[in-house]
Design an enzyme around this catalytic site. Structure first.
Site, short mmCIF file in Angstrom:
data_model
loop_
_atom_site.label_atom_id
_atom_site.label_comp_id
_atom_site.label_asym_id
_atom_site.label_seq_id
_atom_site.Cartn_x
_atom_site.Cartn_y
_atom_site.Cartn_z
N ASP A 1 -36.13 12.33 -53.37
CA ASP A 1 -34.94 12.57 -54.18
C ASP A 1 -34.76 14.06 -54.43
O ASP A 1 -35.49 14.89 -53.91
CB ASP A 1 -35.09 11.77 -55.47
CG ASP A 1 -33.77 11.36 -56.09
OD1 ASP A 1 -32.71 11.68 -55.50
OD2 ASP A 1 -33.78 10.71 -57.14
N HIS A 2 -33.85 14.37 -55.31
CA HIS A 2 -33.39 15.73 -55.61
C HIS A 2 -34.43 16.83 -55.38
O HIS A 2 -35.48 16.85 -56.00
CB HIS A 2 -32.93 15.81 -57.07
CG HIS A 2 -31.68 15.05 -57.31
ND1 HIS A 2 -30.43 15.61 -57.23
CD2 HIS A 2 -31.48 13.76 -57.63
CE1 HIS A 2 -29.51 14.70 -57.49
NE2 HIS A 2 -30.13 13.56 -57.73
N GLU B 1 -32.20 14.66 -63.37
CA GLU B 1 -33.04 13.72 -62.62
C GLU B 1 -34.41 14.34 -62.45
O GLU B 1 -34.64 15.16 -61.56
CB GLU B 1 -32.41 13.42 -61.25
CG GLU B 1 -33.20 12.47 -60.37
CD GLU B 1 -33.20 11.05 -60.90
OE1 GLU B 1 -34.09 10.28 -60.51
OE2 GLU B 1 -32.33 10.71 -61.71
N HIS C 1 -26.40 11.35 -64.12
CA HIS C 1 -27.73 10.74 -64.24
C HIS C 1 -27.96 10.29 -65.68
O HIS C 1 -27.61 10.99 -66.62
CB HIS C 1 -28.80 11.73 -63.82
CG HIS C 1 -28.71 12.14 -62.39
ND1 HIS C 1 -28.91 11.27 -61.36
CD2 HIS C 1 -28.44 13.35 -61.82
CE1 HIS C 1 -28.77 11.91 -60.22
NE2 HIS C 1 -28.47 13.16 -60.48
N HIS D 1 -25.15 8.55 -56.70
CA HIS D 1 -26.15 8.96 -57.68
C HIS D 1 -25.63 8.65 -59.08
O HIS D 1 -24.44 8.57 -59.31
CB HIS D 1 -26.42 10.47 -57.57
CG HIS D 1 -27.29 10.83 -56.41
ND1 HIS D 1 -28.13 11.91 -56.42
CD2 HIS D 1 -27.45 10.24 -55.21
CE1 HIS D 1 -28.77 11.98 -55.27
NE2 HIS D 1 -28.37 10.98 -54.51
N ASN E 1 -28.55 4.98 -56.19
CA ASN E 1 -29.78 5.29 -56.90
C ASN E 1 -29.87 4.50 -58.20
O ASN E 1 -28.92 4.46 -58.98
CB ASN E 1 -29.85 6.79 -57.22
CG ASN E 1 -30.13 7.63 -55.99
OD1 ASN E 1 -30.04 7.16 -54.86
ND2 ASN E 1 -30.46 8.89 -56.21
N ASP F 1 -32.66 4.33 -61.28
CA ASP F 1 -33.93 4.86 -61.80
C ASP F 1 -34.06 4.59 -63.30
O ASP F 1 -35.03 3.97 -63.75
CB ASP F 1 -34.03 6.36 -61.53
CG ASP F 1 -35.36 6.94 -61.97
OD1 ASP F 1 -36.34 6.18 -62.10
OD2 ASP F 1 -35.44 8.17 -62.18
#
Length: 356
Positions: free
Chosen positions: A104-105, A177, A222, A260, A282, A284
């Site tokens: 990821d990022h 994130e 996010h 995202h 995504n 999370d």
């Protein structure tokens, strides 16, 4: 669409997976993991849904996977990611589904992390003919677009040689994130939208080199926020698809988009984004909560077991209650259930293309 062997998919098999998602109009959940427990729970949830899945690690997740006892953070980030990838390669086939491995990022400061993982995949490719990972993400959305695309181009040239893909970010996704975020106020949605012209630039620079996907900003952020704080505009994705298609006379939906900041989005918003070419979303924040909540419930149900090894009143041993396998299993089951929900919302349930 042809069936694939269960396990981690890379190269042309990964592209087959992406094409299948877009052709059938569904997306795969991309689940951030931090440990073997969360990775196993993600695979279990996908298996129960008969869905394929994307497993990904942030830099912090990779460091935690290696163990916080390792003092060299840069080293831990690399070996943690590699360790997670090898764990997935070892067990994914047993779950009977196809698994994409992704990181990821990674902002400008984390480019060395990405390059070290590419080093590991190059070594693996030279030995086995396959890379360790399916793809990596480079998030340079806060840099000038020329710098963003130049770095993406440089790394994609390395990735393409070993059958790997690159995920890029255009426009700024608000929130944070795992330490990689922006200073954009999530209440100021005017700064959270990617322009079709920027997507076109990326297509022109990167498509001749290899496969890439785009994390476009369409108001997504996010984390989870109160209803009304975030105004999604998925039509930006549709406009970008049409812009590229009209100029280059490509097939319909030439771009592979990722979503995202999907936690907390409505089913209608998710479905609209998927209809415009999103193949990956995504998840999370919601899975973190799903994994953690059972811990509190379990401790409340077994309070003495977390104070004493043996009941001070009657001498009853509490080993079965405080055994980490007991309460961690509850965490795994809860997270697996949340992943089944994500598969349903994305339309992925029952659509694995893994061979039976």
């Amino acid at each position: 669409m042809k069936k694939l062997k269960p396990g981690v998919v890379t190269g042309s098999d990964y592209l087959t997976l992406v094409k299948n998602c877009k052709a059938q109009g569904f997306a795969l959940p991309a689940i951030n993991v931090t440990s073997t427990n969360t990775l196993n729970a993600a695979l279990e949830g996908a298996m129960l849904s008969k869905s394929d899945i994307i497993i990904q690690l942030s830099n912090g997740g990779a460091q935690f996977f290696a163990g916080k006892g390792i003092k060299d953070v840069d080293e831990a980030r690399v070996i943690g990611a590699v360790s997670a990838a090898r764990h997935a390669h070892t067990i994914a086939k047993a779950y009977g589904i196809c698994v994409v491995l992704h990181t990821d990022h990674a902002n400008k400061g984390l480019i060395p992390w990405v390059e070290s993982m590419i080093d590991a995949s190059e070594d693996e490719f030279n030995t086995t003919g396959k890379p360790l990972f399916s793809s990596h993400m480079l998030d340079l959305s806060e840099e000038p677009i020329e710098e963003n695309l130049a770095e993406c181009e440089r790394l994609l040239k390395r990735l393409a040689k070993i059958d790997m893909s690159l995920e890029i970010e255009l426009g700024v996704t608000g929130g944070e994130e795992d330490g990689v975020g922006s200073d954009v106020d999530v209440m100021d949605n005017s700064k959270l939208y990617t322009q079709p012209e920027e997507v076109l630039q990326a297509y022109e620079r990167l498509s001749p080199i290899g496969h890439f996907s785009v994390a476009a900003a369409f108001g997504n952020v996010h984390g989870v926020y109160k209803p009304g704080n975030v105004q999604l505009r998925p039509e930006i994705l549709q406009a970008s698809q049409k812009h590229v298609q009209s100029i280059y006379d490509t097939k319909e939906k030439p771009l592979d988009f990722v979503f995202h900041g999907g936690s907390g989005s409505s089913a209608e918003e998710i479905a609209e984004a998927v209809s415009y070419g999103v193949f990956k979303m995504n998840v999370d924040t919601d899975t973190q909560f799903a994994f953690s909540k059972p811990v509190g419930d379990y401790v409340e149900a077994n309070p003495k077991a977390f104070k004493y090894q043996i009941d001070p009143e009657d001498g009853t041993p509490f080993k079965k209650q405080y055994d980490p396998r007991a309460w961690l299993r509850e965490c795994e089951k809860s997270m697996a259930e949340r992943i089944q929900q994500a598969c349903n919302e994305l339309g992925a349930t029952g659509k694995s293309i893994a061979e039976a």
